[in-house]
Scaffold this active site. Sequence first.
Site, PDB file in Angstrom:
ATOM      1  N   PHE A 112       0.818  -1.221   0.000  1.00  0.00           N
ATOM      2  CA  PHE A 112       0.000   0.000   0.000  1.00  0.00           C
ATOM      3  C   PHE A 112       0.844   1.260   0.000  1.00  0.00           C
ATOM      4  CE2 PHE A 112       0.950   0.035   4.488  1.00  0.00           C
ATOM      5  CZ  PHE A 112       0.743   1.336   4.929  1.00  0.00           C
ATOM      6  N   LYS A 113       2.074   1.167   0.468  1.00  0.00           N
ATOM      7  CA  LYS A 113       2.901   2.363   0.567  1.00  0.00           C
ATOM      8  C   LYS A 113       3.281   2.918  -0.798  1.00  0.00           C
ATOM      9  CE  LYS A 113       4.243   0.992   5.139  1.00  0.00           C
ATOM     10  NZ  LYS A 113       5.241   0.526   6.095  1.00  0.00           N
ATOM     11  N   ASP A 114       3.146   2.091  -1.850  1.00  0.00           N
ATOM     12  CA  ASP A 114       3.369   2.599  -3.202  1.00  0.00           C
ATOM     13  C   ASP A 114       2.419   3.744  -3.526  1.00  0.00           C
ATOM     14  OD1 ASP A 114       5.337   0.681  -3.706  1.00  0.00           O
ATOM     15  OD2 ASP A 114       3.905  -0.757  -4.533  1.00  0.00           O
TER      16      ASP A 114
END
Length: 485
Positions: A112-114
Amino acid sequence: MEYISTRGGTGAVDFEGTLFSGYAPDGGLFMPQHIPLLDVDTLRRWSCLSYRDLVKELCSLFITAELVPRSTLNDLIDRAFSRFRHKDIVHLSRLKDGLNVLELWHGVTYAFKDLSLSCTGQFLQYFLEKKQKHVTILVGTSGDTGSSAIESVRGQKNMDIFVLLPKGLCTQIQELQMTTVIEDNVHVFAAHGNSDEIDEPIKELFADVDFARKCNLMSLNSVNWSRIMVQIAHHFYAYFQCVPSLDTTPLPVVEIVVPTGGGGNITAGCIAQKMGLPIRLVAVVNSNDIIHRTVQQGDFSLSENVKATLASAMDIQEPYNMERILWLLSGCDSSQIKMMMEQFNVSKSLKLPEELHKKLSETLRSCSASDEDIVQAMQRCWEENRYLLCPHSAVAAHYHYSQPDRACLHQKFPCFSFFFSTPRCCLAPASPAKFQDAVLRAGLVPQLPPEITALTGMETRSTPLERGQDWAQVLREQIEATAQR
């Protein structure tokens, strides 16, 4: 829109100022001086937007057009999402038993950090090109942040990134996603310590104001406001995907279940609430349960040790973003937060004031999951849906499965049907492909995309940090050498 420190010792700065900062100079975290409140008409209008367009609308509330013209902002966000594999950027899977899983992991590194870091990388590049500057990015990672941060800036001439990972405590795939990036501006350090221990030298270097200024030091951990800002969109999109109707007054509530480590995603949810989004938040953690204890008992205190769990990216004892949540709930009382956090920094133990604990427990629910709970949730989800969860997503699914059966409760207590029918959305922070050991532990078969399989045959590069070394000094020397180059 200006930003101030949670501890009140720093003057207001604009978005650019927060973007190029880690911690505020007084040790606090930057937050908007004013949280915009959205009316019902705006929420109804936004409900038709794609995830991409929601991010654009939200960012435009926190980044002034004088700083970044709206057309430019839109272009930066389009560029940020150009490498995502799913046409919708994020995708909601509707599974049996009311389990809604919002897949936030369709970016380059399957995490999700993308989503937030791809945008943050574009914002950085915009300002650096405009001002012909160079920055040094310093990041500690418990698993996914490092690789997402690297991918957001790799190959950029005006940025060098230094990443500290906890050797042996990430999965092999997480580690390879960092160590196989062979670029002149990427510097990976494999530290023989846990996630909290690698945060210490990072804090030390940021606290050295002269050094930080000389090397243009900044962070891409979720101390950086830009990441929190983009993550607010997760909660709006989850709400609009799961709400049954927006025709009623007041608008229906949706429960958002958030796997929580450093606390960035749950902080974004609290801000979304403050903006008027009718969501009920649940922070779910693994056996490293400081946030759960804080919500339930007001006990913001470290345990003796960080416990290694299947949900390794959440193996964190010091969730630094709790400072932002407590600041919001204290009525933005910077003097109170400064006193509390200084006490915590010294004693690593803090009992929340009664009124603040009351507000926290009204704002958040919480749940803790053991490794056994994680395995059982993964197994049940597969058996019922033929759908694989990563262990972090399984922490959220465990909460869902542990709630009373809604159909039975509706029959037994029909007058409370409005409560039992509240939709629930579980945020899924990573693909199960990154956590083969956990999938195998659950007796399931990993499903590996070719990009992941290829990592094991690639060249790797990293610098070891051994116990007994002065990690801060090693980093200082490397950063200075790179700056001179």
